[in-house]
Design an enzyme around this catalytic site. Structure first.
Site, PDB file in Angstrom:
ATOM      1  N   PHE A 155      65.723 -25.166  87.241  1.00 36.85           N
ATOM      2  CA  PHE A 155      65.270 -24.947  86.028  1.00 36.85           C
ATOM      3  C   PHE A 155      65.149 -26.039  85.046  1.00 36.85           C
ATOM      4  O   PHE A 155      64.699 -25.946  83.934  1.00 36.85           O
ATOM      5  CB  PHE A 155      66.297 -23.759  85.205  1.00 36.85           C
ATOM      6  N   LYS A 179      56.120 -23.385  92.784  1.00 35.02           N
ATOM      7  CA  LYS A 179      56.864 -22.262  92.500  1.00 35.02           C
ATOM      8  C   LYS A 179      57.983 -22.859  91.357  1.00 35.02           C
ATOM      9  O   LYS A 179      58.940 -23.311  91.654  1.00 35.02           O
ATOM     10  CB  LYS A 179      57.908 -21.741  93.656  1.00 35.02           C
ATOM     11  N   SER A 232      69.377 -27.225  93.996  1.00 39.98           N
ATOM     12  CA  SER A 232      70.851 -27.489  94.340  1.00 39.98           C
ATOM     13  C   SER A 232      71.101 -27.788  95.754  1.00 39.98           C
ATOM     14  O   SER A 232      69.962 -27.652  96.654  1.00 39.98           O
ATOM     15  CB  SER A 232      71.925 -26.320  93.948  1.00 39.98           C
ATOM     16  N   CYS A 287      70.380 -33.859  86.526  1.00 40.35           N
ATOM     17  CA  CYS A 287      71.197 -34.349  87.936  1.00 40.35           C
ATOM     18  C   CYS A 287      71.650 -35.826  87.724  1.00 40.35           C
ATOM     19  O   CYS A 287      72.466 -36.336  88.789  1.00 40.35           O
ATOM     20  CB  CYS A 287      70.020 -34.200  88.916  1.00 40.35           C
ATOM     21  N   GLU A 389      80.176 -29.815  91.522  1.00 41.50           N
ATOM     22  CA  GLU A 389      79.144 -29.901  90.183  1.00 41.50           C
ATOM     23  C   GLU A 389      79.330 -28.673  89.304  1.00 41.50           C
ATOM     24  O   GLU A 389      79.061 -27.452  89.643  1.00 41.50           O
ATOM     25  CB  GLU A 389      77.533 -29.785  91.017  1.00 41.50           C
TER      26      GLU A 389
HETATM   27  P1  NAD Z   1      68.704 -23.681  92.500  1.00 41.02           P
HETATM   28  O1  NAD Z   1      68.930 -24.411  93.489  1.00 41.02           O
HETATM   29  O2  NAD Z   1      69.349 -22.708  91.864  1.00 41.02           O
HETATM   30  O3  NAD Z   1      67.188 -23.266  92.418  1.00 41.02           O
HETATM   31  C1  NAD Z   1      66.291 -24.375  92.778  1.00 41.02           C
HETATM   32  C2  NAD Z   1      64.768 -23.467  92.947  1.00 41.02           C
HETATM   33  O4  NAD Z   1      65.189 -23.191  94.345  1.00 41.02           O
HETATM   34  C3  NAD Z   1      64.492 -22.448  91.940  1.00 41.02           C
HETATM   35  O5  NAD Z   1      63.138 -22.529  91.917  1.00 41.02           O
HETATM   36  C4  NAD Z   1      65.098 -21.104  92.850  1.00 41.02           C
HETATM   37  O6  NAD Z   1      64.300 -20.019  92.574  1.00 41.02           O
HETATM   38  C5  NAD Z   1      64.738 -21.846  94.293  1.00 41.02           C
HETATM   39  N1  NAD Z   1      66.004 -21.346  95.059  1.00 41.02           N
HETATM   40  C6  NAD Z   1      67.242 -20.730  94.837  1.00 41.02           C
HETATM   41  N2  NAD Z   1      67.707 -20.342  96.132  1.00 41.02           N
HETATM   42  C7  NAD Z   1      66.851 -20.479  97.137  1.00 41.02           C
HETATM   43  C8  NAD Z   1      66.876 -20.337  98.476  1.00 41.02           C
HETATM   44  N3  NAD Z   1      68.102 -20.003  99.103  1.00 41.02           N
HETATM   45  N4  NAD Z   1      65.840 -20.796  99.083  1.00 41.02           N
HETATM   46  C9  NAD Z   1      64.812 -21.192  98.800  1.00 41.02           C
HETATM   47  N5  NAD Z   1      64.628 -21.329  97.101  1.00 41.02           N
HETATM   48  C10 NAD Z   1      65.660 -20.990  96.617  1.00 41.02           C
HETATM   49  O7  NAD Z   1      68.748 -24.845  91.227  1.00 41.02           O
HETATM   50  P2  NAD Z   1      68.648 -24.757  89.684  1.00 41.02           P
HETATM   51  O8  NAD Z   1      70.188 -24.105  89.205  1.00 41.02           O
HETATM   52  O9  NAD Z   1      67.494 -24.117  89.423  1.00 41.02           O
HETATM   53  O10 NAD Z   1      68.902 -26.265  89.333  1.00 41.02           O
HETATM   54  C11 NAD Z   1      70.050 -27.141  89.112  1.00 41.02           C
HETATM   55  C12 NAD Z   1      70.216 -27.737  90.557  1.00 41.02           C
HETATM   56  O11 NAD Z   1      69.239 -28.719  90.833  1.00 41.02           O
HETATM   57  C13 NAD Z   1      71.695 -28.720  90.100  1.00 41.02           C
HETATM   58  O12 NAD Z   1      72.267 -28.738  91.552  1.00 41.02           O
HETATM   59  C14 NAD Z   1      71.040 -30.257  89.936  1.00 41.02           C
HETATM   60  O13 NAD Z   1      71.930 -31.113  90.256  1.00 41.02           O
HETATM   61  C15 NAD Z   1      69.768 -29.832  90.947  1.00 41.02           C
HETATM   62  N6  NAD Z   1      68.742 -30.893  90.438  1.00 41.02           N
HETATM   63  C16 NAD Z   1      68.789 -32.182  91.114  1.00 41.02           C
HETATM   64  C17 NAD Z   1      67.872 -33.184  90.681  1.00 41.02           C
HETATM   65  C18 NAD Z   1      67.836 -34.291  91.634  1.00 41.02           C
HETATM   66  O14 NAD Z   1      66.807 -35.088  91.336  1.00 41.02           O
HETATM   67  N7  NAD Z   1      68.509 -34.363  92.777  1.00 41.02           N
HETATM   68  C19 NAD Z   1      67.041 -33.173  89.683  1.00 41.02           C
HETATM   69  C20 NAD Z   1      67.100 -31.895  88.707  1.00 41.02           C
HETATM   70  C21 NAD Z   1      68.180 -30.789  89.315  1.00 41.02           C
END
Ligand code: NAD
Length: 512
Positions: A155, A179, A232, A287, A389
């Site tokens: 997000f 997506k 995540s 992140c 986190e």
């Molecule tokens: P999230 O993992 O909940 O969701 C990310 C995406 O994955 C969404 O589009 C969601 O619909 C999808 N998703 C969720 N669960 C899934 C599953 N089991 N199987 C397949 N797809 C799934 O993350 P969020 O809350 O949207 O974003 C925040 C997280 O992203 C934090 O942990 C942050 O550290 C990380 N992040 C990392 C970076 C990086 O560069 N490493 C950059 C931005 C955000």
């Protein structure tokens, strides 16, 4: 909602068309600044997911065979159109993700720079030839596209992640299905209008909305060559497992818990300014946001006093208000999770120096999802608030005797996205760069985000696998090294047998 507020009915974009699918369930789209419903997002399923990959697969052969200069014309046009639409795209991010408008503009600007990097594809996609590996035989490495790639966004960076994936993937000749997060889909609606306006052929980029069901459909989808995610760590691991069973290529950036080391010679004004930007910018939902601060005793009390005073002045409010510093967090659930961590910190015995729960906001914003700047001191590395986190504007300050203590904490933490140090001592700078056990290091900067010309990504649990985004690595991920062994035969001589010595050369060169 007032009569003038638009209602955003988010739609999939497949094979060059906006899809009106009333059979799908929908999720409400909220404005985190006010808590009001902004619109609705379709929750895609296996069928909508497969429709998108089928469209991308159909578009692939013609797109792959489009001459590179022509494909690059589209990337240049994408760049120009983004520059023209910078403000409306930034507004889209500020509306549903409620990223502060100034930061949303910064995110779009960063994407424009990433697309500049993608414009170097013609130089970076060049393969290699080893001539004369035997008489009349050469070996060639061709950087070839692979087919359909799919991308999953978090997000918190709806624009940046688009930039990390799509220009590189399609620039080298793949087609794409993307997506977005159900919590911040608006930016990509604007991007699809932009891609349509530059005449990108249908099916080259497709959007499908929804949650994990959309992604899970790709694991056994023969049309899909690879999947990339920014999200995540549990999501990254789930996708690695799913893609692993059919050997699909993955690039999976996970979660983070970033340290900042403060040495006794830290430039104090710069340090405070950077901790505010890094810890509270995007309401701590980056992140590369600083979360744990390891400070030496000589400067600890002065640092804490200065940081507290500056944090008390941080204004919290509507993401569209240019006069506030910090907007809301993404959702009610996120606010509750962060508040739960604040309670955990208290229960663990840390000192809550500044409590961000229930900050004062303007009339009209009381139902928004706000958490103000929060500071804990007397934190130890084994506390839950130091280990997990939180993804909100919560800083945990710990005392360390010297740089070695900070480096040990960083090494012992399972995440390894980024770490920064504030010092003027050249020895400590070099030691930190060499020994900090993370993927990205910052020196006297609060956010150690590498420029798009360089790779971006962590190590340990912050990266599942070893592919990073941006830079040459970003281009390499979307290609495969195809190797050709080529013998040329003089047409005048036809299949004339080669001299004996050459035959043995050939035998040894094809033996493996
Ligand atoms: P999230 O993992 O909940 O969701 C990310 C995406 O994955 C969404 O589009 C969601 O619909 C999808 N998703 C969720 N669960 C899934 C599953 N089991 N199987 C397949 N797809 C799934 O993350 P969020 O809350 O949207 O974003 C925040 C997280 O992203 C934090 O942990 C942050 O550290 C990380 N992040 C990392 C970076 C990086 O560069 N490493 C950059 C931005 C955000």
């Amino acid at each position: 909602m007032s009569a003038t507020t638009p209602y955003y009915k988010i739609r999939d974009f497949i094979n060059g068309e906006w899809i009106e699918n009333n059979t799908l369930e929908t999720a409400p789209l909220y404005n985190p600044s006010t808590g009001a419903v902004l619109g609705e997002v379709p929750l895609g399923n296996e069928e909508s997911s497969r429709a998108a990959t089928a469209a991308a697969a159909q578009a692939y052969p013609a797109w792959r065979d489009t001459p590179l200069p022509k494909r690059m014309d589209y990337i240049f046009a994408m760049h120009s159109a983004m520059v023209e639409r910078k403000e409306s795209l930034a507004q889209a991010i500020a509306i549903d993700q409620a990223k502060h408008i100034a930061e949303a503009r910064g995110e779009v600007q960063r994407v424009i720079e990433i697309i500049q990097m993608a414009c170097t594809i013609p130089a970076l996609i060049q393969g290699e030839t080893v001539p004369s590996i035997a008489n009349n035989i050469s070996g060639r490495i061709i950087k070839a596209p692979m087919g359909v790639f799919c991308g999953v966004a978090p997000f918190n960076f709806p624009a940046l992640v688009f930039g990390w994936f799509i220009p590189f993937a399609i620039g080298v000749g793949n087609t794409f299905v993307y997506k977005p997060s159900t919590e911040s889909p608006l930016f990509m609606q604007g991007i699809m209008e932009l891609l349509t306006s530059i005449g990108l052929p249908q099916g080259v980029v497709n959007i499908v909305h929804g949650d994990r069901e959309v992604v899970e459909a790709w694991y056994d989808d023969e049309n899909v060559a690879g999947v990339c995610l920014v999200g995540s760590t549990p999501t990254a691991k789930a996708i690695a497992q799913g893609c692993g069973r059919n050997g699909k290529k993955t690039m999976l950036l996970g979660g983070a818990k970033n340290f900042l080391a403060v040495m006794d010679d830290a430039p104090m004004d710069l340090l405070i300014e950077n901790v505010l930007m890094s810890g509270y910018g995007s309401a701590g939902q980056r992140c590369l946001a600083v979360s744990n601060i390891a400070c030496v005793p000589e400067i600890h009390d002065e640092f804490v006093t200065r940081l507290l005073a500056a944090s008390e002045n941080v204004t919290v409010g509507d993401a569209m208000d240019p006069d506030v510093f910090m907007g809301p967090v993404i959702s009610k659930a996120a606010k509750e999770r962060i508040e739960k961590y604040i309670q955990i910190g208290l229960d663990e015995g840390a000192t809550l120096l500044l409590d961000g729960r229930n900050p004062t906001v303007s009339a009209g914003n009381q139902d928004g999802y706000y958490v103000g700047p929060t500071i804990f001191t007397d934190v130890t590395p084994c506390m839950q608030i130091a280990k997990e986190e939180i993804f909100g504007p919560v800083l945990s300050i710990m005392k360390v005797g010297c740089i070695d203590g900070a480096l040990r904490m960083i090494k012992n933490h399972p995440m390894g996205n980024g770490a920064c140090i504030f010092t003027q001592n050249a020895y400590n700078i070099e030691k930190f760069i060499n020994e900090a056990d993370v993927g990205m290091v910052g020196v006297n900067v609060g956010i150690c985000a590498p420029h798009p010309y360089m790779p971006f990504g962590g190590i340990k649990d912050s990266l599942v696998g070893n592919n990073k985004v941006q830079g040459k690595e970003g281009i390499n991920f979307f290609t495969q090294n195809k190797v050709a062994t080529v013998r040329v035969v003089d047409p005048k001589e036809g299949q004339v047998a080669a001299p004996a010595s050459t035959n043995s050369d050939v035998r040894s060169c094809v033996a493996s």
